[in-house]
Design a protein around this motif. Structure first.
Motif, PDB file in Angstrom:
ATOM      1  N   PHE A 198       0.857  -1.182   0.000  1.00  0.00           N
ATOM      2  CA  PHE A 198       0.000   0.000   0.000  1.00  0.00           C
ATOM      3  C   PHE A 198       0.898   1.239   0.000  1.00  0.00           C
ATOM      4  O   PHE A 198       1.289   1.733   1.044  1.00  0.00           O
ATOM      5  N   PRO A 199       1.252   1.767  -1.183  1.00  0.00           N
ATOM      6  CA  PRO A 199       2.202   2.881  -1.274  1.00  0.00           C
ATOM      7  C   PRO A 199       1.703   4.143  -0.572  1.00  0.00           C
ATOM      8  O   PRO A 199       0.490   4.353  -0.429  1.00  0.00           O
ATOM      9  N   GLN A 200       2.638   4.982  -0.160  1.00  0.00           N
ATOM     10  CA  GLN A 200       2.292   6.224   0.512  1.00  0.00           C
ATOM     11  C   GLN A 200       1.465   7.131  -0.378  1.00  0.00           C
ATOM     12  O   GLN A 200       0.549   7.821   0.084  1.00  0.00           O
ATOM     13  N   SER A 201       1.749   7.139  -1.680  1.00  0.00           N
ATOM     14  CA  SER A 201       0.975   7.973  -2.611  1.00  0.00           C
ATOM     15  C   SER A 201      -0.493   7.549  -2.636  1.00  0.00           C
ATOM     16  O   SER A 201      -1.395   8.393  -2.732  1.00  0.00           O
ATOM     17  N   THR A 202      -0.749   6.242  -2.516  1.00  0.00           N
ATOM     18  CA  THR A 202      -2.130   5.759  -2.472  1.00  0.00           C
ATOM     19  C   THR A 202      -2.804   6.188  -1.178  1.00  0.00           C
ATOM     20  O   THR A 202      -3.980   6.577  -1.174  1.00  0.00           O
ATOM     21  N   LEU A 203      -2.077   6.126  -0.061  1.00  0.00           N
ATOM     22  CA  LEU A 203      -2.628   6.577   1.216  1.00  0.00           C
ATOM     23  C   LEU A 203      -2.999   8.055   1.165  1.00  0.00           C
ATOM     24  O   LEU A 203      -4.072   8.455   1.639  1.00  0.00           O
ATOM     25  N   ASP A 204      -2.120   8.885   0.587  1.00  0.00           N
ATOM     26  CA  ASP A 204      -2.399  10.319   0.493  1.00  0.00           C
ATOM     27  C   ASP A 204      -3.637  10.574  -0.364  1.00  0.00           C
ATOM     28  O   ASP A 204      -4.487  11.417  -0.023  1.00  0.00           O
ATOM     29  N   PHE A 205      -3.743   9.858  -1.457  1.00  0.00           N
ATOM     30  CA  PHE A 205      -4.895  10.031  -2.338  1.00  0.00           C
ATOM     31  C   PHE A 205      -6.176   9.585  -1.631  1.00  0.00           C
ATOM     32  O   PHE A 205      -7.213  10.266  -1.698  1.00  0.00           O
ATOM     33  N   LEU A 206      -6.110   8.455  -0.927  1.00  0.00           N
ATOM     34  CA  LEU A 206      -7.281   7.954  -0.209  1.00  0.00           C
ATOM     35  C   LEU A 206      -7.705   8.906   0.898  1.00  0.00           C
ATOM     36  O   LEU A 206      -8.905   9.133   1.110  1.00  0.00           O
ATOM     37  N   ALA A 207      -6.741   9.494   1.603  1.00  0.00           N
ATOM     38  CA  ALA A 207      -7.069  10.452   2.663  1.00  0.00           C
ATOM     39  C   ALA A 207      -7.818  11.646   2.093  1.00  0.00           C
ATOM     40  O   ALA A 207      -8.818  12.101   2.672  1.00  0.00           O
TER      41      ALA A 207
END
Length: 482
Positions: free
Chosen positions: A368-377
């Protein structure tokens, strides 16, 4: 909606949002006629497959297989339509040595026999060593399922099963049921081989999990820890995996998850009657719908997101809010917003511990890449601040022998021109002249939102007609005031 405190009490829910959430919850309930029809087809497939495996001569290890039904349908939290089923094919295994995989400790293991076996499992040892080959068991099961399907006939339906293209990162053989002449599959089944470990203790990483003491109680926790577990042939994601990693297994607690969801109350009487109903499973259905909507809108950006992460968050919230009185059906909207707040909190922190293996973070890279976490947030914040526009009703899906939906009514070019003119004239200024605004009329706001989101012509026509009716009602009310 303002910010919510994780696992705490949310801000008051507006009446309009409360009605919206409750309506979505009703829409997600499965129809009995659909579930009965789907169950008949799936049960026939299961019984036929087990009989085929029992009598097969090529792969004798699979003759002792039995089925464990798992997944959202059998947990009774499936949404929209009963069109996806999970079926674990349970295989016997002697005593094992379980070694955590260095690349992904806690959930991925290499498995080896404690001593040389005399049973049919010896056919699946890597290079005649004691290590059990996940790849070979997965390949042989796929071969058996394909041979079974080639001769199997779906009873009383003009349909056939088709095996989907193999996914290297999935332990399942996926099959789809297609009706003759249909443009999409009616339903799908994931058949997953699984090794059952019932006479050994949990791996060290899993012994601290299942935090249900303040919810289900210590007695139930002891039952979960002693209930056994499974290994499915799934390797970690990644391009540069070692040879051992390619033969690794992922630990599974599907049976425990099903047991927790089906017996979810801290009192045995929870949901036994109308007076004892809680909203736990309804909240999970709503969260699954939100995740589904996010993945449909952002399929590439949120590719790692799945419903299992939502289920894990659900378990964590239940373990902290264990009393049945905190989940009354009258508090559905508040409880769902608490669940949504917890979702946001785990995303923002980048930490979502596996419920049964707390040392494993489901939001950790590279899975679960950090870029995906930022986008999901950002996506979750947008949903919360916009009153959850993705919680909309999906169109009903035709299932098996259900008749196709009627075609939309035809319109003449002159009618379409008139409707287009109405759309252009329906601006906020026009609405204000008859005494209403989108903010003061939730129904009108919903219609305006839906008219913007639909793209096909028939949906626009139906939306405009509904908007005309709403405006006529507002206009009549204005005339009465004059």
């Amino acid at each position: 909606m303002g910010p919510l405190s994780v696992y705490g009490s949310p801000l008051p829910v507006s009446p309009a949002l409360d009605r919206w959430i409750r309506q979505r919850a009703r829409d997600l309930t499965l129809r009995r006629v659909d579930t009965q029809r789907a169950s008949k087809v799936v049960n026939s497939f299961r019984d036929g497959l087990l009989e085929f495996l029992k009598n097969n001569q090529e792969k004798p290890y699979f003759r002792q297989a039995k089925v464990l039904n798992s997944g959202s349908y059998f947990e009774m939290v499936k949404i929209n339509s009963p069109n996806e089923f999970d079926m674990m094919l349970i295989l016997p295994i002697p005593r094992l040595n379980m070694t955590e995989l260095e690349e992904c400790p806690g959930v991925f293991y290499t498995l080896s026999l404690c001593r040389q076996a005399r049973s049919e499992i010896r056919s699946y040892q890597v290079n005649n060593q004691l290590t059990i080959s996940a790849a070979k068991i997965r390949a042989d099961m796929r071969d058996l399922v394909c041979k079974f399907i080639s001769a199997y006939e779906v009873p009383s339906l003009d349909s056939e099963w088709k095996v989907c293209v193999e996914d290297a990162n999935s332990p399942a053989v996926t099959l789809e049921l297609w009706r003759t002449g249909s443009s999409e599959a009616d339903l799908s089944i994931d058949v997953v081989p699984a090794l059952e470990v019932s006479s050994q203790g949990l791996p060290a990483a899993a012994r601290a999990g299942s935090n249900v003491d303040n919810w289900l109680g210590k007695k139930d926790r002891r039952k979960l820890l002693s209930a056994g577990f499974y290994f499915v042939p799934k390797m970690p994601r990644g391009d540069d995996l070692s040879d051992m990693a390619k033969e690794s297994w992922r630990i599974s607690f599907s049976h425990s998850e099903k047991e927790i969801i089906r017996n979810h109350g801290n009192r045995r009487t929870c949901c036994e009657g109308q007076s004892n109903r809680c909203c736990r499973k309804t909240c999970l259905r709503l969260l699954k719908r939100l995740i589904e909507g996010l993945k449909q809108r952002y399929p590439e950006e949120l590719e790692p997101l799945c419903s299992y992460q939502g289920k894990t968050i659900f378990f964590h919230v239940l373990s902290r809010r264990g009393d049945d009185s905190q989940w009354t059906i009258g508090d559905l909207s508040k409880c769902f917003l608490i669940l949504l707040s917890a979702f946001e909190g785990h995303v923002q922190s980048g930490n979502l511990p596996h419920f049964f293996v707390p040392s494993h973070n489901l939001f950790a890279p590279p899975a679960f890449p950090q870029s995906t976490l930022d986008f999901l947030a950002a996506a979750l914040k947008e949903q919360r601040e916009s009153n959850l526009p993705l919680l909309q009703t999906l169109p009903p899906i035709a299932l098996l022998s259900s008749p196709p939906p009627p075609p939309p009514p035809s319109t003449s070019p002159q009618q379409e021109t008139q409707m287009a003119d109405i759309c252009k004239s329906t601006s906020p200024e026009v609405v204000q002249r008859v005494g209403a605004t989108p903010s003061s009329s939730p129904q009108l706001a919903a219609l305006l939102h839906l008219s913007e989101s639909y793209s096909d012509r028939s949906s626009i026509i139906m939306t405009v007609l509904g908007l005309m009716v709403a405006l006529m009602g507002v206009g009549l009310g204005f005339l009465k005031l004059m």
